[in-house]
Design a protein around this motif. Structure first.
Motif, PDB file in Angstrom:
ATOM      1  N   ASN A   1       0.815  -1.208   0.000  1.00 51.36           N
ATOM      2  CA  ASN A   1       0.000   0.000   0.000  1.00 51.36           C
ATOM      3  C   ASN A   1       0.855   1.266   0.000  1.00 51.36           C
ATOM      4  O   ASN A   1       1.995   1.269   0.457  1.00 51.36           O
ATOM      5  CB  ASN A   1      -0.909   0.015   1.235  1.00 51.36           C
ATOM      6  N   VAL A   2       0.250   2.330  -0.509  1.00 53.16           N
ATOM      7  CA  VAL A   2       0.858   3.661  -0.466  1.00 53.16           C
ATOM      8  C   VAL A   2      -0.009   4.519   0.441  1.00 53.16           C
ATOM      9  O   VAL A   2      -1.219   4.661   0.208  1.00 53.16           O
ATOM     10  CB  VAL A   2       0.951   4.291  -1.863  1.00 53.16           C
ATOM     11  N   ILE A   3       0.604   5.081   1.471  1.00 49.10           N
ATOM     12  CA  ILE A   3      -0.131   5.891   2.445  1.00 49.10           C
ATOM     13  C   ILE A   3       0.429   7.304   2.424  1.00 49.10           C
ATOM     14  O   ILE A   3       1.648   7.501   2.421  1.00 49.10           O
ATOM     15  CB  ILE A   3      -0.036   5.286   3.854  1.00 49.10           C
ATOM     16  N   VAL A   4      -0.480   8.284   2.428  1.00 48.39           N
ATOM     17  CA  VAL A   4      -0.092   9.686   2.295  1.00 48.39           C
ATOM     18  C   VAL A   4      -0.658  10.494   3.451  1.00 48.39           C
ATOM     19  O   VAL A   4      -1.809  10.305   3.856  1.00 48.39           O
ATOM     20  CB  VAL A   4      -0.619  10.265   0.960  1.00 48.39           C
ATOM     21  N   SER A   5       0.177  11.390   3.986  1.00 55.49           N
ATOM     22  CA  SER A   5      -0.287  12.364   4.971  1.00 55.49           C
ATOM     23  C   SER A   5      -0.295  13.732   4.310  1.00 55.49           C
ATOM     24  O   SER A   5       0.743  14.218   3.852  1.00 55.49           O
ATOM     25  CB  SER A   5       0.630  12.379   6.194  1.00 55.49           C
ATOM     26  N   SER A   6      -1.489  14.354   4.252  1.00 55.46           N
ATOM     27  CA  SER A   6      -1.636  15.664   3.631  1.00 55.46           C
ATOM     28  C   SER A   6      -2.758  16.416   4.318  1.00 55.46           C
ATOM     29  O   SER A   6      -3.818  15.830   4.606  1.00 55.46           O
ATOM     30  CB  SER A   6      -1.948  15.504   2.138  1.00 55.46           C
ATOM     31  N   ASP A   7      -2.519  17.711   4.583  1.00 53.37           N
ATOM     32  CA  ASP A   7      -3.535  18.533   5.258  1.00 53.37           C
ATOM     33  C   ASP A   7      -4.025  17.871   6.537  1.00 53.37           C
ATOM     34  O   ASP A   7      -5.235  17.823   6.824  1.00 53.37           O
ATOM     35  CB  ASP A   7      -4.718  18.804   4.320  1.00 53.37           C
ATOM     36  N   ASP A   8      -3.048  17.295   7.283  1.00 54.42           N
ATOM     37  CA  ASP A   8      -3.321  16.653   8.583  1.00 54.42           C
ATOM     38  C   ASP A   8      -4.244  15.447   8.481  1.00 54.42           C
ATOM     39  O   ASP A   8      -4.890  15.050   9.459  1.00 54.42           O
ATOM     40  CB  ASP A   8      -3.920  17.672   9.567  1.00 54.42           C
ATOM     41  N   LYS A   9      -4.312  14.838   7.304  1.00 61.35           N
ATOM     42  CA  LYS A   9      -5.103  13.628   7.110  1.00 61.35           C
ATOM     43  C   LYS A   9      -4.228  12.536   6.513  1.00 61.35           C
ATOM     44  O   LYS A   9      -3.344  12.808   5.709  1.00 61.35           O
ATOM     45  CB  LYS A   9      -6.298  13.898   6.184  1.00 61.35           C
ATOM     46  N   GLU A  10      -4.490  11.295   6.904  1.00 61.83           N
ATOM     47  CA  GLU A  10      -3.768  10.151   6.358  1.00 61.83           C
ATOM     48  C   GLU A  10      -4.714   9.321   5.506  1.00 61.83           C
ATOM     49  O   GLU A  10      -5.832   9.020   5.926  1.00 61.83           O
ATOM     50  CB  GLU A  10      -3.196   9.286   7.482  1.00 61.83           C
ATOM     51  N   ASN A  11      -4.250   8.972   4.310  1.00 62.75           N
ATOM     52  CA  ASN A  11      -5.080   8.186   3.413  1.00 62.75           C
ATOM     53  C   ASN A  11      -4.253   7.131   2.697  1.00 62.75           C
ATOM     54  O   ASN A  11      -3.100   7.374   2.339  1.00 62.75           O
ATOM     55  CB  ASN A  11      -5.723   9.087   2.344  1.00 62.75           C
ATOM     56  N   MET A  12      -4.844   5.974   2.502  1.00 61.96           N
ATOM     57  CA  MET A  12      -4.259   4.955   1.640  1.00 61.96           C
ATOM     58  C   MET A  12      -4.815   5.202   0.241  1.00 61.96           C
ATOM     59  O   MET A  12      -6.040   5.199   0.046  1.00 61.96           O
ATOM     60  CB  MET A  12      -4.617   3.550   2.115  1.00 61.96           C
ATOM     61  N   VAL A  13      -3.933   5.434  -0.730  1.00 61.47           N
ATOM     62  CA  VAL A  13      -4.401   5.827  -2.056  1.00 61.47           C
ATOM     63  C   VAL A  13      -4.676   4.600  -2.915  1.00 61.47           C
ATOM     64  O   VAL A  13      -4.003   3.576  -2.814  1.00 61.47           O
ATOM     65  CB  VAL A  13      -3.383   6.750  -2.758  1.00 61.47           C
ATOM     66  N   ASN A  14      -5.678   4.709  -3.768  1.00 63.99           N
ATOM     67  CA  ASN A  14      -6.021   3.644  -4.706  1.00 63.99           C
ATOM     68  C   ASN A  14      -5.113   3.722  -5.930  1.00 63.99           C
ATOM     69  O   ASN A  14      -4.372   4.682  -6.129  1.00 63.99           O
ATOM     70  CB  ASN A  14      -7.485   3.773  -5.129  1.00 63.99           C
ATOM     71  N   PHE A  15      -5.194   2.697  -6.794  1.00 62.25           N
ATOM     72  CA  PHE A  15      -4.443   2.727  -8.040  1.00 62.25           C
ATOM     73  C   PHE A  15      -4.812   3.981  -8.833  1.00 62.25           C
ATOM     74  O   PHE A  15      -5.983   4.373  -8.899  1.00 62.25           O
ATOM     75  CB  PHE A  15      -4.774   1.502  -8.891  1.00 62.25           C
ATOM     76  N   GLY A  16      -3.802   4.593  -9.451  1.00 64.26           N
ATOM     77  CA  GLY A  16      -4.086   5.742 -10.294  1.00 64.26           C
ATOM     78  C   GLY A  16      -3.065   6.843 -10.120  1.00 64.26           C
ATOM     79  O   GLY A  16      -2.038   6.675  -9.458  1.00 64.26           O
TER      80      GLY A  16
ATOM     81  N   SER B   1      -2.718  13.959  -7.477  1.00 63.23           N
ATOM     82  CA  SER B   1      -2.085  15.241  -7.180  1.00 63.23           C
ATOM     83  C   SER B   1      -2.362  15.558  -5.724  1.00 63.23           C
ATOM     84  O   SER B   1      -3.526  15.690  -5.316  1.00 63.23           O
ATOM     85  CB  SER B   1      -2.635  16.348  -8.087  1.00 63.23           C
ATOM     86  N   ILE B   2      -1.298  15.677  -4.933  1.00 68.78           N
ATOM     87  CA  ILE B   2      -1.435  15.891  -3.493  1.00 68.78           C
ATOM     88  C   ILE B   2      -0.959  17.307  -3.190  1.00 68.78           C
ATOM     89  O   ILE B   2       0.213  17.639  -3.416  1.00 68.78           O
ATOM     90  CB  ILE B   2      -0.619  14.850  -2.715  1.00 68.78           C
ATOM     91  N   SER B   3      -1.851  18.144  -2.712  1.00 72.75           N
ATOM     92  CA  SER B   3      -1.561  19.575  -2.613  1.00 72.75           C
ATOM     93  C   SER B   3      -0.580  19.925  -1.508  1.00 72.75           C
ATOM     94  O   SER B   3       0.293  20.774  -1.677  1.00 72.75           O
ATOM     95  CB  SER B   3      -2.863  20.360  -2.419  1.00 72.75           C
ATOM     96  N   ASN B   4      -0.684  19.285  -0.361  1.00 78.12           N
ATOM     97  CA  ASN B   4       0.175  19.643   0.774  1.00 78.12           C
ATOM     98  C   ASN B   4       0.694  18.382   1.463  1.00 78.12           C
ATOM     99  O   ASN B   4       0.285  18.058   2.584  1.00 78.12           O
ATOM    100  CB  ASN B   4      -0.597  20.503   1.785  1.00 78.12           C
ATOM    101  N   ALA B   5       1.583  17.699   0.811  1.00 81.12           N
ATOM    102  CA  ALA B   5       2.087  16.438   1.356  1.00 81.12           C
ATOM    103  C   ALA B   5       3.020  16.703   2.536  1.00 81.12           C
ATOM    104  O   ALA B   5       3.932  17.533   2.450  1.00 81.12           O
ATOM    105  CB  ALA B   5       2.811  15.657   0.281  1.00 81.12           C
ATOM    106  N   LYS B   6       2.787  15.970   3.611  1.00 78.53           N
ATOM    107  CA  LYS B   6       3.698  16.006   4.760  1.00 78.53           C
ATOM    108  C   LYS B   6       4.653  14.821   4.689  1.00 78.53           C
ATOM    109  O   LYS B   6       5.840  14.939   4.959  1.00 78.53           O
ATOM    110  CB  LYS B   6       2.908  15.974   6.060  1.00 78.53           C
ATOM    111  N   TRP B   7       4.102  13.656   4.326  1.00 79.25           N
ATOM    112  CA  TRP B   7       4.935  12.478   4.082  1.00 79.25           C
ATOM    113  C   TRP B   7       4.184  11.476   3.214  1.00 79.25           C
ATOM    114  O   TRP B   7       2.955  11.502   3.123  1.00 79.25           O
ATOM    115  CB  TRP B   7       5.424  11.818   5.381  1.00 79.25           C
ATOM    116  N   VAL B   8       4.957  10.613   2.582  1.00 77.41           N
ATOM    117  CA  VAL B   8       4.425   9.501   1.784  1.00 77.41           C
ATOM    118  C   VAL B   8       5.148   8.245   2.241  1.00 77.41           C
ATOM    119  O   VAL B   8       6.373   8.264   2.449  1.00 77.41           O
ATOM    120  CB  VAL B   8       4.640   9.733   0.275  1.00 77.41           C
ATOM    121  N   PHE B   9       4.412   7.147   2.382  1.00 75.84           N
ATOM    122  CA  PHE B   9       4.999   5.890   2.854  1.00 75.84           C
ATOM    123  C   PHE B   9       4.708   4.792   1.841  1.00 75.84           C
ATOM    124  O   PHE B   9       3.567   4.573   1.438  1.00 75.84           O
ATOM    125  CB  PHE B   9       4.404   5.515   4.210  1.00 75.84           C
ATOM    126  N   HIS B  10       5.787   4.095   1.422  1.00 73.55           N
ATOM    127  CA  HIS B  10       5.639   2.961   0.506  1.00 73.55           C
ATOM    128  C   HIS B  10       6.811   2.004   0.691  1.00 73.55           C
ATOM    129  O   HIS B  10       7.967   2.425   0.739  1.00 73.55           O
ATOM    130  CB  HIS B  10       5.589   3.433  -0.958  1.00 73.55           C
TER     131      HIS B  10
END
Length: 720
Positions: free
Chosen positions: A496-511, A514-523
């Motif tokens: 999985n790819v997990i992104v923290s942006s705008d104080d929210k964490e999300n696991m992104v789907n295939f595709g 564009s992440i406007s304010n990335a704090k970190w990305v985990f893969h």
């Protein structure tokens, strides 16, 4: 008269007996080496199914279907398949224990296919086949078949084999000379030419030395051509393998290779070849050239050569044995190190849980190997500050067919609809501030880069520690008609790819995202942390391509291949973004929980990221690393100020408020000394180091002698 005649006959007999005894004494070692070589040639796996297929499909004229015997172009020469068939049949016919040993059908196929080859004497447009590939294959046939061949067959085959000799065009100083020497030595073994064998062995032994042109460089990298491209894991590997082979063949004989070149070869293997590989096991893509367009080129390296080196010498035995264990899959260990190969503009950094590297070029060397023989057709940007990251060593395996060659890890590339022709791929830089500082464990890398392909300039730097490394870009300038992109990574998707942006964490789907304010990305156990929230682009999912888009060799398949890929990059699309530059921290070998903790309390801080100075501090390690593209000053702490009198890179280690170690380098290779001052009292005199306290200015004025000639660009470390 009769007595005189008998006396002469007796003398001749005794003299002949004496010579025979002398020759027999000399021949023992020669014959032992000959047997070792033949045993090695025979000791290969035989596929009964393949042998049956070869004897069933060979045509009456000695050819096989499916091979184009007409096209001898560099990108073709399917004739190599004919040679391989001939070698396999010879092995099956002569190898002890082979179920085909002495088989009449196999023998007839050997005769027929060998006669066809010698009758046509195929010449390829690629000299390598004529002077190395073909002679080596046919020599194996001679060594295995030997007296099973007629004198005519031997003579005709030998005539082709002898195209490989030390006066041949391809026997230039570098990896090819030692290979050609090896073929000539084996030819001498086959023909029992002791004098020629002795001569060639001395030539092979003399090839293991430092040079300033083609061959082994003083930094333990390897250059095959005058373009000074890093060829350590290609031609340089063959160079080491060939010498190790002869170290084994000649061991415990009077022809045994001398200890000095053998030790140098082991140093080169461990400090050059293995330090360009994650865990000394997999080739770093950053050290690979056109080979990257060959299927399987990023696979595990063979353990054969380190095993041989262990067998022939006790020198650095434990390190070699660890490489063997790594490659055999028994362990996966490597010491921590930081190495800059100043002759090749290439840096590597190994830690227990990861390996990473930076590949650059300058006005001293070319960016990349020319795409010889239709290989590596899209390698235009693979020297532009490439920064691959390996946890397992398999992150980039077989990705070349589906790769986006304008999104290479670590690079900043002006984005285009298509790449320029491969004939314009190889370029020299017009810039000289390219280098690194290292103390052997930590390091900082600087790249004052102007693209030779595109209207783009940027100052790029990397700062390497234990848990993490920091990547900075400043002074970006490019044509606004296009977009530029700095790529953090492009590798196989693994989990999985997990992104923290705008104080929210999300696991992104295939595709594509564009992440406007990335704090970190985990893969894949790697964290990409942004000290200041940053707009990023991310793609994860299937990508389709094929090998023929990067390799025009005739045997390359055009079949579509699909791989799930991960790609993360920063767009620079206007003047505002250009001025901002970029800053990100890579934290490999990290769990998601630990990445979150790290992001909440980073252990590194950026002190400066401008076109003049880029600098980082690791607060936990108390290490300061500073890249000065021009003379200037920087406040390191509230109480500590650095003033540089010239461009250079400096690394300071602290213990509390005390400076314990200083490392410096001159990436431009222009200066004899580096001069700087610190507002801290340091008084020390040494052979290379001079520090004088200036009480009127409250600073220590320091000068350090820099390495010159073949060592220019190397770091100097002074312990205080």
């Amino acid at each position: 008269m009769k007595q005189l005649y008998e006396y002469k006959v007796a003398l001749i007999f005794l003299f002949s007996l004496f010579i025979s005894q002398q020759m027999w004494g000399a021949d023992k070692d020669f014959e032992l080496i000959r047997k070792r070589v033949i045993t090695e040639v025979l000791d290969q796996k035989i596929s009964p199914e393949r042998i049956k297929e070869l004897i069933n499909t060979i045509k009456p004229d000695g050819t096989w279907p499916g091979i184009d015997y007409i096209d001898t172009a560099k990108t073709a020469f399917q004739h190599s398949r004919h040679l391989d068939n001939l070698v396999q049949l010879s092995r099956a016919y002569t190898a002890p224990g082979s179920s085909f040993k002495g088989n009449k059908q196999v023998k007839n196929a050997i005769y027929s296919s060998l006669d066809y080859w010698t009758a046509h004497n195929f010449i390829c447009e690629n000299w390598w086949w004529n002077e190395i590939g073909t002679p080596n294959a046919l020599l194996q046939v001679l060594l295995m078949m030997d007296k099973q061949l007629s004198k005519e067959q031997v003579d005709k085959t030998l005539a082709i084999v002898k195209r490989s000799h030390l006066n041949a065009w391809g026997a230039r100083e570098s990896g090819d000379r030692i290979k050609i020497g090896g073929i000539q030595a084996k030819t001498a073994l086959f023909t029992y030419n002791i004098a020629d064998f002795e001569y060639v062995i001395k030539v092979i032994e003399g090839q293991i030395r430092f040079v300033t042109g083609r061959g082994l460089q003083y930094d333990y990298s390897f250059h095959h051509r005058d373009d000074r491209v890093n060829n350590t894991l290609s031609y340089g590997l063959g160079y080491a393998d060939a010498f190790a082979e002869w170290a084994y063949y000649t061991k415990e004989t009077k022809y045994q290779l001398a200890e000095k070149p053998l030790h140098l070869l082991i140093d080169y293997y461990l400090d050059g070849i293995c330090k360009m590989m994650p865990y000394g096991k997999y080739p770093d893509p950053g050290a690979v050239n056109r080979d990257v367009s060959r299927s399987g080129s990023l696979g595990v390296f063979s353990a054969t050569t380190p095993q041989i080196l262990v067998e022939v010498s006790d020198y650095r035995k434990n390190e070699l044995e660890q490489i063997v264990k790594n490659r055999q899959g028994k362990e996966l260990k490597a010491p921590s190190y930081s190495v800059f190969f100043w002759d090749s503009e290439y840096y590597t950094h190994q830690r227990p849980g990861y390996f990473t590297s930076v590949r650059m070029f300058s006005n001293r060397n070319a960016n990349m190997e020319y795409p010889y023989n239709g290989e590596g057709l899209l390698n235009h940007y693979r020297g532009d500050g490439t920064n691959y990251i390996s946890r397992t060593g398999q992150e980039y395996y077989q990705t070349a067919p589906v790769y986006d060659w304008q999104k290479i890890p670590g690079t900043t590339i002006w984005q285009k609809d298509s790449l320029i022709p491969e004939t314009d791929l190889q370029k020299y830089g017009t810039f000289d501030f390219v280098g690194a500082v290292t103390d052997g464990l930590y390091g900082a890398v600087a790249f004052d880069f102007t693209s030779p392909h595109d209207p783009l300039q940027i100052k790029k730097s990397w700062f390497f520690f234990d848990k993490e490394y920091v990547c900075l870009g400043a002074g970006i300038s490019f044509s606004n008609k296009k977009m530029a992109a700095t790529t953090l990574n492009q590798c196989l998707l693994n989990g999985n790819v997990i992104v923290s942006s705008d104080d929210k964490e999300n696991m992104v789907n295939f595709g594509k995202h564009s992440i406007s304010n990335a704090k970190w990305v985990f893969h894949d156990s790697i964290g990409y942390f942004f000290p200041k929230q940053t707009p990023v682009e991310l793609m994860n999912g299937p990508v389709t391509g094929n090998w023929r888009r990067i390799n025009r060799q005739s045997g390359i398949s055009g079949k579509s291949i699909t791989e799930n890929m991960f790609k993360l990059w920063i767009n620079h699309d206007n003047q505002k973004n250009q001025e901002k530059g970029y800053c990100y921290v890579v934290i490999p070998a990290v769990s998601l929980a630990d990445l979150k903790n790290y992001a909440a309390s980073p252990e590194v801080a950026v002190l400066s990221n401008t076109a003049d100075i880029q600098a980082v501090v690791n607060k936990k390690l108390k290490i300061y690393q500073v890249v000065c593209y021009k003379n200037g000053e920087l406040q390191l702490t509230k109480d500590l100020k650095l003033v540089m009198d010239s461009p250079g890179i400096i690394m300071l280690k602290m213990d509390g408020s005390n400076i314990t170690e200083i490392s410096v380098s001159d990436p431009s290779r222009r200066f004899g000394k580096i001069h700087f001052s610190l507002n801290r009292k340091i008084e020390k005199q040494g052979e290379l180091f001079d520090a004088v306290w200036n009480s009127s200015k409250n600073v220590s004025e320091i000068s350090i002698d820099l390495p010159q000639t073949v060592y220019a660009g190397k770091s100097i470390t002074v312990k205080l």
